[in-house]
Design a protein around this motif. Structure first.
Motif, short mmCIF file in Angstrom:
data_model
loop_
_atom_site.label_atom_id
_atom_site.label_comp_id
_atom_site.label_asym_id
_atom_site.label_seq_id
_atom_site.Cartn_x
_atom_site.Cartn_y
_atom_site.Cartn_z
N THR A 50 -17.61 -24.19 -25.39
CA THR A 50 -16.66 -24.91 -26.25
C THR A 50 -15.38 -25.34 -25.54
O THR A 50 -14.94 -26.48 -25.71
CB THR A 50 -16.31 -24.06 -27.49
N HIS A 84 -25.75 -27.30 -33.96
CA HIS A 84 -24.58 -28.00 -33.43
C HIS A 84 -24.92 -28.72 -32.12
O HIS A 84 -24.48 -29.85 -31.90
CB HIS A 84 -23.44 -27.00 -33.22
N SER A 139 -22.32 -20.90 -26.90
CA SER A 139 -21.14 -21.42 -27.58
C SER A 139 -19.88 -21.27 -26.74
O SER A 139 -18.84 -21.86 -27.06
CB SER A 139 -20.95 -20.71 -28.92
N ASN A 193 -25.49 -18.00 -42.32
CA ASN A 193 -25.97 -19.38 -42.19
C ASN A 193 -26.95 -19.68 -43.32
O ASN A 193 -27.77 -18.84 -43.66
CB ASN A 193 -26.70 -19.58 -40.86
N LYS A 207 -26.47 -21.69 -36.06
CA LYS A 207 -25.30 -22.51 -35.71
C LYS A 207 -25.46 -23.21 -34.37
O LYS A 207 -25.34 -24.43 -34.28
CB LYS A 207 -24.04 -21.64 -35.70
N SER A 253 -23.54 -22.41 -44.16
CA SER A 253 -22.29 -22.31 -44.89
C SER A 253 -21.57 -23.65 -44.76
O SER A 253 -22.02 -24.54 -44.05
CB SER A 253 -21.42 -21.19 -44.31
N LEU A 254 -20.45 -23.77 -45.44
CA LEU A 254 -19.68 -25.01 -45.35
C LEU A 254 -19.20 -25.24 -43.92
O LEU A 254 -19.24 -26.36 -43.40
CB LEU A 254 -18.48 -24.96 -46.30
N GLU A 255 -18.78 -24.16 -43.25
CA GLU A 255 -18.36 -24.27 -41.84
C GLU A 255 -19.53 -24.73 -40.97
O GLU A 255 -19.36 -25.55 -40.06
CB GLU A 255 -17.85 -22.92 -41.35
N PHE A 256 -20.72 -24.23 -41.25
CA PHE A 256 -21.92 -24.58 -40.50
C PHE A 256 -22.13 -26.09 -40.50
O PHE A 256 -22.33 -26.71 -39.45
CB PHE A 256 -23.11 -23.87 -41.17
N TYR A 257 -22.05 -26.72 -41.68
CA TYR A 257 -22.28 -28.16 -41.78
C TYR A 257 -21.08 -28.97 -41.30
O TYR A 257 -21.25 -30.05 -40.72
CB TYR A 257 -22.63 -28.53 -43.22
N ALA A 258 -19.87 -28.46 -41.53
CA ALA A 258 -18.67 -29.19 -41.09
C ALA A 258 -18.64 -29.31 -39.56
O ALA A 258 -18.36 -30.38 -39.01
CB ALA A 258 -17.41 -28.48 -41.59
N VAL A 259 -18.95 -28.22 -38.88
CA VAL A 259 -18.96 -28.25 -37.41
C VAL A 259 -20.09 -29.14 -36.92
O VAL A 259 -19.94 -29.88 -35.93
CB VAL A 259 -19.09 -26.83 -36.84
#
Length: 449
Positions: free
Chosen positions: A31, A427, A28, A91, A423, A93-99
């Motif tokens: 990034t 991603h 990661s 994992n 994650k 989570s909302l952040e997991f899917y949003a990213v």
């Protein structure tokens, strides 16, 4: 004549493609490069997409992604399987899917903005992978590793193994157009991918996936319909022989070869087979056989029999394998209780995380079945098959190569790890699928010229 803006655009294109490769040892931490070369140029190059002709329908990418993410988000909010007071897992989570959705958008948009993406990938990726291999080799011999496992700055050694193998296989797409030199270069990269998975990272799941992929390619290569369109058996055989030889050589030089880690796997398989095929003896008979001859006494106490879970877990002294076997047994028992819709999107927190201490049960298919049942499994398989859908219009050989490189490799490896519940892997997969859609469009543009 190229202007300064053209050169800058080309530089960002090359850096974006480079990011796909260096992520295998940066994880990661890639990034910042992704933001600079992938995200920042997007608004300045949006006008380049206005007249871009899409040779592949966009629905081939968005439909499977939409089905998978819509269901996953609905389950995340309305079918968690946990009580309101229960702790929530990291994992998913909302952040997991949003990213993940954002990564798909970046891969798709930025990939379509790269000029001659197919040519850049064909020309640049083998060299990038060779450079990455040399860096991993330095880390191995310099002792910059966890015991005998190299990971660079990535959190897990599975990342270099899975990503290197995926990108190495993707370099095969377009095989029939390559010269003899280009073909042998790619066979060499395949050999190096074996070294990365077996010796540098000791990733047994990825190594098994490679074995399945090589077997599939070998069977396809002997079919007359794919002659000269897929790697010939002698390319594959040379890659395997070269990879094994280099792996053993590095193992002898560093005392960190694949022998120890993979020998325990073979021993475990042998033990499991012997336990599962051994003739069953009744509990009463087995208990009596172990006791000396004693006077008969009455007792209400029944001998305790071993459960299947205990039997499988005791089949190996390898802790990683025994933990997996125990979690798989627990997962299978839960699946039997609710096979169609599962127990809820976050139920692994209660089933796996609390008793075993892991985020997932180390099998993506069991994960889908536990959390969402057969419905989630079906959607997950469609999600995994995205490379096949987006490669429509290519020759059958190229479609198979693209699908084998991603769907089959990841699909077999996910028998041992739940990559799409973590994650980084999710991603990266989303980013890669967006790039693959643009890559196929670029290939078809080249064919149309």
């Amino acid at each position: 004549m190229k202007t300064h803006l053209d050169r800058l655009w080309q530089t960002f294109d090359i850096l974006f493609v480079t990011g796909l490769a260096v992520a295998l040892f940066l994880g990661s931490k890639v990034t910042p490069l992704l933001v600079v070369a992938g995200v920042l140029p997007i608004p300045f190059l949006l006008h380049k997409l206005k007249d871009r002709e899409l040779h592949v329908p966009l629905r081939t990418l968005l439909a499977p992604f939409g089905l998978y993410f819509v269901y996953s988000l609905l389950a995340l909010f309305f079918f968690t399987g946990l009580a309101p007071s229960d702790p929530k897992p990291v994992n998913p989570s909302l952040e997991f899917y949003a990213v993940a959705i954002a990564m798909l958008a970046v891969g798709l948009t930025r990939g379509l903005q790269v000029r001659n993406l197919a040519e850049i990938l064909h020309r640049l990726m083998p060299g990038l992978l060779l450079a990455c291999f040399l860096l991993l080799t330095y880390l191995m011999f310099a002792g910059i590793r966890d015991a005998c496992r190299v990971r660079g700055l990535a959190p897990w050694p599975f990342i270099p193994a899975l990503l290197f193998s995926t990108l190495a296989l993707l370099t095969l797409v377009g095989w029939e157009r390559f010269s003899a030199r280009e073909r042998w270069m790619r066979a060499t990269i395949l050999a190096l991918s074996i070294v990365v998975s077996t010796t540098f990272t000791g990733s047994r799941g990825v190594a098994v996936a490679q074995l399945g992929v090589f077997g599939c390619l070998f069977l396809l290569s002997i079919l007359p319909a794919f002659r000269n369109k897929l790697p010939h058996w002698h390319h594959l055989g040379s890659a395997v022989a070269g990879g094994v030889f280099v792996s053993l050589s590095i193992g002898l030089a560093t005392t960190c070869g694949p022998a120890d880690r993979f020998s325990s796997t073979a021993t475990t398989l042998e033990s499991l087979v012997s336990r599962l095929t051994a003739p069953k003896v009744s509990t009463e008979t087995a208990a009596t056989a172990k006791l000396p001859a004693l006077p008969t006494v009455e007792s209400n106490q029944q001998p305790k029999s071993e459960t299947a879970s205990d039997t499988l877990a005791q089949a190996t002294s390898d802790e990683a394998i025994s933990q997996r076997l125990a979690m798989w047994q627990t997962s299978i028992a839960a699946i039997k209780e609710s096979p169609v819709f599962g127990h809820g999107s976050l139920y692994l927190q209660k089933l796996i995380s609390e008793p075993y201490g892991y985020q997932h049960n180390h099998n993506q298919y069991l994960t889908w079945l536990v959390t969402g049942g057969l419905l989630q499994l079906a959607l997950g398989l469609v999600f995994l098959a995205v490379p096949w859908f987006v490669s429509t219009g290519l020759s059958l050989a190229d479609r198979l190569l693209l699908t084998i490189a991603v769907s089959l490799l990841w699909g077999i490896a996910m028998m041992f790890d739940s990559f799409l519940n973590l994650k980084f892997y999710t991603h990266y997969y989303c980013l890669l699928c967006g790039v693959l859609y643009a890559f196929v469009n670029s290939l078809r543009e080249g064919d149309a010229r």
